[in-house]
Design an enzyme around this catalytic site. Structure first.
Site, PDB file in Angstrom:
ATOM      1  CB  SER A 150     -32.022  19.595  10.457  1.00  0.00           C
ATOM      2  OG  SER A 150     -30.787  19.063  10.025  1.00  0.00           O
ATOM      3  CG  ASP A 226     -29.486  23.463   4.250  1.00  0.00           C
ATOM      4  OD1 ASP A 226     -28.379  23.014   4.632  1.00  0.00           O
ATOM      5  OD2 ASP A 226     -30.528  23.353   4.909  1.00  0.00           O
ATOM      6  CG  HIS A 259     -29.475  23.517   7.987  1.00  0.00           C
ATOM      7  ND1 HIS A 259     -30.269  22.670   7.240  1.00  0.00           N
ATOM      8  CD2 HIS A 259     -29.248  22.852   9.157  1.00  0.00           C
ATOM      9  CE1 HIS A 259     -30.502  21.555   7.914  1.00  0.00           C
ATOM     10  NE2 HIS A 259     -29.890  21.641   9.091  1.00  0.00           N
TER      11      HIS A 259
END
Lengths: 281, 281
Positions: A150, A226, A259
């Site tokens: 991320s 996600d 995620h």
């Protein structure tokens, strides 16, 4: 430079450590975790850097990342820095939001006040910490790879794109590929680097590729479930930039994955195997 | 019996879930985690029960146990119950100690007040929860195995020794093997079951073996740097009891390992592989 051992624990045949040191980059104490697999005395081992995402410290991947078995198998040292300076006197987001300030350094050297004094994560991960670990651990800095998740995927991509000779392989999990074009990035880069968007391009993987930076190849996994896929991650922007630049990108949209570290840990061993092919060749 | 899905996340090709239900055993809501690997539609899969240690909920092993890759490889469902009833009105240790009360049910049905109303973890893990998961998940209760850590190793051993036909294989990580002879166990069994030590023997693996209970074989790992090794775990008592009973025990003293999930996760895949040999034969 001295470091303090916070903890060292046997795991998967090696030693999982957590260390702390006074950072000249951030003006604070910084902690990081480092796993050294079993190895021959005197050997120096290749290293995989893992840059973490928003809200994380070194601890998240250390506890949930499931990297030690694969690092032990392939003889790779795994290093996980923190994601921001911390401590009394370090300024934080005015509203206490989790997407800026503490836990959200975005791997830049801030130029704006009040961030410029402490928020120097670019210098920390590209210069200070590599020097420190080379002094204290059996790392072979000729054989480095980098990955991240991320915000940390953003960090891994930008650090690698600006230092193309440093890393034998580069991968990312659900990276922010174009911070200059998404809300998380616009907030962070705007605050840390100021409203002029030109300096942002040095901290934006897609912009760096558009501006000529190149890597041999990239491996990127992102879950198609996600929740940040469309608004913050936008992997299609990386796909387009790589296609335009003729840069090899393996982008895998993993069906049904989110995620979280349940996603990361699923593909961690696969990334490590891929890095090992480059590090140990 | 109905259950509520707290979360379901894709991981390692399967689904890691957390579920909650109103327990008739404990009179409280109870949460547990359950991993279902990818499988053919309609198939029923073997199951590995994991009983956790002091202070833990289902979450510790779910986040740090590193079991999903091996369970996915071998097609095994992994279930992690909580370690005690919780919630308003559930009595706790008078001093708030972590070795008794909340997070420390010791897998017994308490007979003493004020514990008897809620602290019925024996009934919960041996009867209520197996029935519940059989109703809601594709488990094959003809193919069960059980393991656990510390207090949960005690739970796994005692549940298996008292139900020798239920489990195809039994293992433990750093188990409390003789609670009647160590401080943690004396406190817990004394409070839950009362001062008469005779009923304790039904919840003490070493006593059960001395009293005639038998299993085909046991696999036990314990770190020789475990800080509880000498005072609370005393694996030599299990070794002696098994030798006296002619029961096959593989007891591995793992050099340099402690009591943490860094130890458990190191040997988890090995235990799962061993259970798989029994479950899938």
């Amino acid at each position: 430079m001295t470091i303090e051992t916070v903890s060292e624990v046997n795991s998967h045949g090696g030693v999982q450590g957590v260390y702390r040191h006074a950072s000249s980059s951030t003006g604070t104490d910084m902690a990081f975790s480092l796993f050294v697999p079993e190895h021959e005395p005197g050997a120096r081992l290749p290293v995989l850097w893992y840059l973490s995402g928003l809200t994380c410290t070194h601890a998240n991947v250390t506890e949930k990342g499931e990297y030690r078995a694969a690092c032990a198998e392939h003889g790779i040292i795994f290093i996980a820095p923190d994601t921001s300076p911390r401590g009394e006197g370090v300024p934080d987001d005015a509203d206490g939001a989790w997407d800026f300030g503490l836990g959200a350094g975005f791997y830049v050297d801030a130029t704006e006040e009040p961030w410029a004094a402490n928020y120097r994560m670019w210098s920390y991960v590209t210069s200070e910490l590599p020097g420190l670990v080379a002094e204290h651990f059996p790392v072979d800095l000729e054989r480095q790879a980098i990955t991240g998740h991320s915000m940390g995927g953003h960090g891994a991509l930008t650090v690698a794109l600006r230092h193309p000779g440093w890393f034998r392989s580069v991968s990312a999990f659900a990276p922010i590929v174009a911070p200059g074009q998404v809300p998380w990035g616009e907030k962070a880069l705007g605050n840390y680097l100021g409203p002029d968007r030109l300096p942002w391009r040095a901290h934006d993987a897609v912009a760096l590729i558009e501006d000529g930076a190149r890597l041999d190849e990239l491996l990127v996994d992102v879950g198609d479930a996600d929740p940040f896929f469309e608004r913050e991650l936008k992997p299609e922007l990386l796909e387009r930039a790589c296609a335009g630049a003729g840069m090899a990108l393996t982008l895998r949209r993993q069906p049904g994955y989110d995620h979280s570290y349940y996603f990361i840990s699923t593909f961690m061993a696969d990334h490590i195997r891929w890095h090992a092919e480059h590090l140990n060749r």
